[in-house]
Design an enzyme around this catalytic site. Structure first.
Site, PDB file in Angstrom:
ATOM      1  N   CYS A   1       0.922  -0.911  -0.065  1.00  0.00           N
ATOM      2  CA  CYS A   1      -0.059  -0.012  -0.043  1.00  0.00           C
ATOM      3  C   CYS A   1       0.803   1.324   0.004  1.00  0.00           C
ATOM      4  O   CYS A   1       1.398   1.524  -0.933  1.00  0.00           O
ATOM      5  CB  CYS A   1      -1.110  -0.159   1.092  1.00  0.00           C
ATOM      6  SG  CYS A   1      -2.421   0.860   0.845  1.00  0.00           S
TER       7      CYS A   1
ATOM      8  N   HIS B   1      -3.461  -5.052   1.904  1.00  0.00           N
ATOM      9  CA  HIS B   1      -2.693  -5.513   3.017  1.00  0.00           C
ATOM     10  C   HIS B   1      -2.831  -6.909   3.661  1.00  0.00           C
ATOM     11  O   HIS B   1      -3.635  -7.071   4.215  1.00  0.00           O
ATOM     12  CB  HIS B   1      -3.330  -4.513   4.048  1.00  0.00           C
ATOM     13  CG  HIS B   1      -3.184  -2.978   4.093  1.00  0.00           C
ATOM     14  ND1 HIS B   1      -2.135  -2.338   5.055  1.00  0.00           N
ATOM     15  CD2 HIS B   1      -3.823  -2.140   3.439  1.00  0.00           C
ATOM     16  CE1 HIS B   1      -2.182  -1.123   4.771  1.00  0.00           C
ATOM     17  NE2 HIS B   1      -3.120  -0.811   3.899  1.00  0.00           N
TER      18      HIS B   1
ATOM     19  N   GLU C   1      -0.918  -8.266   5.688  1.00  0.00           N
ATOM     20  CA  GLU C   1      -0.655  -8.111   6.880  1.00  0.00           C
ATOM     21  C   GLU C   1      -1.813  -8.251   7.849  1.00  0.00           C
ATOM     22  O   GLU C   1      -1.709  -8.451   9.039  1.00  0.00           O
ATOM     23  CB  GLU C   1       0.548  -7.251   7.323  1.00  0.00           C
ATOM     24  CG  GLU C   1      -0.071  -5.941   7.454  1.00  0.00           C
ATOM     25  CD  GLU C   1      -0.033  -5.042   6.095  1.00  0.00           C
ATOM     26  OE1 GLU C   1      -0.179  -5.923   4.982  1.00  0.00           O
ATOM     27  OE2 GLU C   1      -0.481  -3.957   6.136  1.00  0.00           O
TER      28      GLU C   1
END
Ligand code: GLN
Length: 251
Positions: free
Chosen positions: A78, A201, A203
């Site tokens: 991002c 994302h 994560e």
């Protein structure tokens, strides 16, 4: 294998937690000299203008550019993708400093404002082929950038369809592949040599396949540069069976 995570701002803790789930230690990087102790770097999502200001304040740009040029693996998610791009549009007036190295043009807030953030199942054929699991990945797009065009050396790992009626920045997409019904594809994940970038994302999900994909890149690089560390580098231990589904973000 020691993976650094740029820890100026944004979702660095979540990346470190994802690495931990794969048995790899992620090290917070805030100073230029710390880059010497890591074999790879993750640049997290967050706010690219703020991150650029902090990186400038700490005089990190020369060392970050050197790290990329040395061929060390770097993954930007991002805001991290924006940082790695050679060119960004949709920036605040005066622009912002970028690391560069990734031959692409990125629109900083392609998918709109924070309120227009969304989740979407993204087709990830390369990830499914190398890491296993389902053909889709749950993409979390938070005020997400989009990649408008890429150079010939860039491998597109994922793209998503956007519609002219629903996407304010539709006209900026330099899509080679026009799909009928006022739709185009905007690129959301790429690889170029040692560089990996995702507009979403990983994560923030329980699915660690992008992290394990990146760790393979790290392992390949360390095998190329040092045969002595190759035997121990990149052993990925999975403490639990991989999870591909939601819930979003588990510590
Ligand atoms: N578009 C944001 C920026 O410009 C990035 C958002 C994110 O990292 N989730 O920084």
């Amino acid at each position: 294998m020691t993976v650094g995570v740029l820890a100026l701002q944004g979702s660095f803790n979540e990346h470190i937690a994802a690495l931990k789930r794969l048995g790899v230690i992620g090290v917070e990087v805030r100073k230029a000299e710390q880059l010497q102790d890591v074999s790879a770097l993750i640049i997290p999502g967050g706010e690219s203008t703020t991150m650029a200001k902090l990186a400038g304040y700490h005089n990190l740009f020369p060392s970050l550019r050197e790290f990329v040029k040395m061929g060390k693996p770097v993954w930007g998610t991002c805001a991290g993708l924006i940082f790695l791009a050679d060119k960004a549009i949709g920036q605040k007036s005066g622009g912002q400093e970028l690391i560069g190295g990734l031959n692409c043009t990125v629109h900083r807030n392609f998918f709109g404002s924070q309120l227009q953030s969304f989740e979407l199942d993204v087709s990830v054929p390369e990830i499914a082929a190398t890491e296993g699991g389902p053909p889709n990945f749950r993409g979390v797009f938070i005020r997400a950038p989009g990649i408008l065009e890429v150079g010939p050396e860039v491998q597109v790992l994922a793209d998503v369809a956007v519609h002219s009626d629903r996407t304010a920045n539709f006209d900026s997409v330099e899509s080679s592949e026009e799909i009928p019904g006022s739709e185009k594809k905007v690129i959301v994940a790429v690889k170029q040599g040692n560089l990996l970038a995702t507009a979403f994302h990983p994560e923030l999900t329980a699915d660690t396949r992008w992290h394990s994909y990146f760790l393979k890149m790290v392992k390949e690089t360390s095998e190329d540069t040092s045969s002595s560390t190759a035997s121990s580098a990149g052993i990925i231990r999975l403490p639990q069976p991989p999870k591909y589904d939601l819930p979003i973000y588990q510590q």
